[in-house]
Write an enzyme that holds these catalytic residues in place. Sequence first.
Site, PDB file in Angstrom:
ATOM      1  N   LEU A 287      44.426  19.278   6.170  1.00 39.55           N
ATOM      2  CA  LEU A 287      44.390  18.282   7.303  1.00 39.55           C
ATOM      3  C   LEU A 287      44.442  17.014   7.839  1.00 39.55           C
ATOM      4  O   LEU A 287      44.078  16.061   7.329  1.00 39.55           O
ATOM      5  CB  LEU A 287      42.955  19.076   7.745  1.00 39.55           C
ATOM      6  CG  LEU A 287      42.505  20.210   7.215  1.00 39.55           C
ATOM      7  CD1 LEU A 287      40.894  20.377   8.167  1.00 39.55           C
ATOM      8  CD2 LEU A 287      43.161  21.170   7.574  1.00 39.55           C
TER       9      LEU A 287
ATOM     10  N   CYS B 236      33.384  15.582  13.394  1.00 40.97           N
ATOM     11  CA  CYS B 236      34.964  15.444  12.719  1.00 40.97           C
ATOM     12  C   CYS B 236      34.730  16.595  12.167  1.00 40.97           C
ATOM     13  O   CYS B 236      35.553  17.731  12.505  1.00 40.97           O
ATOM     14  CB  CYS B 236      35.022  14.321  11.548  1.00 40.97           C
ATOM     15  SG  CYS B 236      36.612  15.064  10.512  1.00 40.97           S
TER      16      CYS B 236
ATOM     17  N   GLY C 220      35.283  21.037  -0.051  1.00 39.38           N
ATOM     18  CA  GLY C 220      34.712  20.336  -0.689  1.00 39.38           C
ATOM     19  C   GLY C 220      33.376  19.640  -0.662  1.00 39.38           C
ATOM     20  O   GLY C 220      32.640  19.189  -1.693  1.00 39.38           O
TER      21      GLY C 220
ATOM     22  N   CYS D  72      35.280   9.585   7.647  1.00 46.37           N
ATOM     23  CA  CYS D  72      36.912   9.675   6.926  1.00 46.37           C
ATOM     24  C   CYS D  72      38.447   9.537   7.866  1.00 46.37           C
ATOM     25  O   CYS D  72      39.095  10.078   7.403  1.00 46.37           O
ATOM     26  CB  CYS D  72      36.390  11.791   7.565  1.00 46.37           C
ATOM     27  SG  CYS D  72      36.337  11.568   9.028  1.00 46.37           S
TER      28      CYS D  72
END
Length: 209
Positions: free
Chosen positions: A8, A75, A99, A172
């Site tokens: 992504l 997010c 993950g 992120c």
Amino acid sequence: YNVTAFYLKIWLEDELAHLGQCPWEDDYRVCQQVCQQAGVPLETISLQDEYKDQVISYTVQEAKRGRTPNPDVMCNSRVKFGCFYNAIEGRGFDYVASGHYAQLATDENGVKRLLRAPDPVKDQSYFLCALTQDQLDRVLFPIGEFEKTQVRELAQEFDLPNKHRPDSQGLCFLGKVKFDEFLAAYLGERPGDIVDARTGDVLGSHRGV
């Protein structure tokens, strides 16, 4: 499982290039190496526009109002398990494996419960707290039952290309960019005093970001 891996792309490398290095190219290269070793196809989905609209705008507006934003929570709920689900809709995928260090359980009423991972340092259940029942129904956390040291041992055992890669840190979308530098780029700086609310004493100064 018949697995397809997805990268992504949400890094805002164009907007943040002047603030520092964005490591998404290196991330993608490592993903390619791991998938090639595992024999798993890898696809890239760009969610940069969605991220900017649904997470960056929220983060900047909250900071502008003097509140502390939590972009990682947004997010996950809006992009990684929101827009991404929409992007792969109709392709026949039953589950999305992530993950994240978290666990799931189903109670007697069929309700999904988000549980902490056994690793107290790496647990990420808090950052998944805004996921809905529909989102949780489709997600798997295959490493959620392990501690980080165990995952490292498995990476060594399988000789994964990323076995020596350092842990990811920070927000992120920022990579190596500091959060205050990111906010300053959007909002500027408004320096002021840090004042003790009880005594009125000036304890220091801040940059206003």
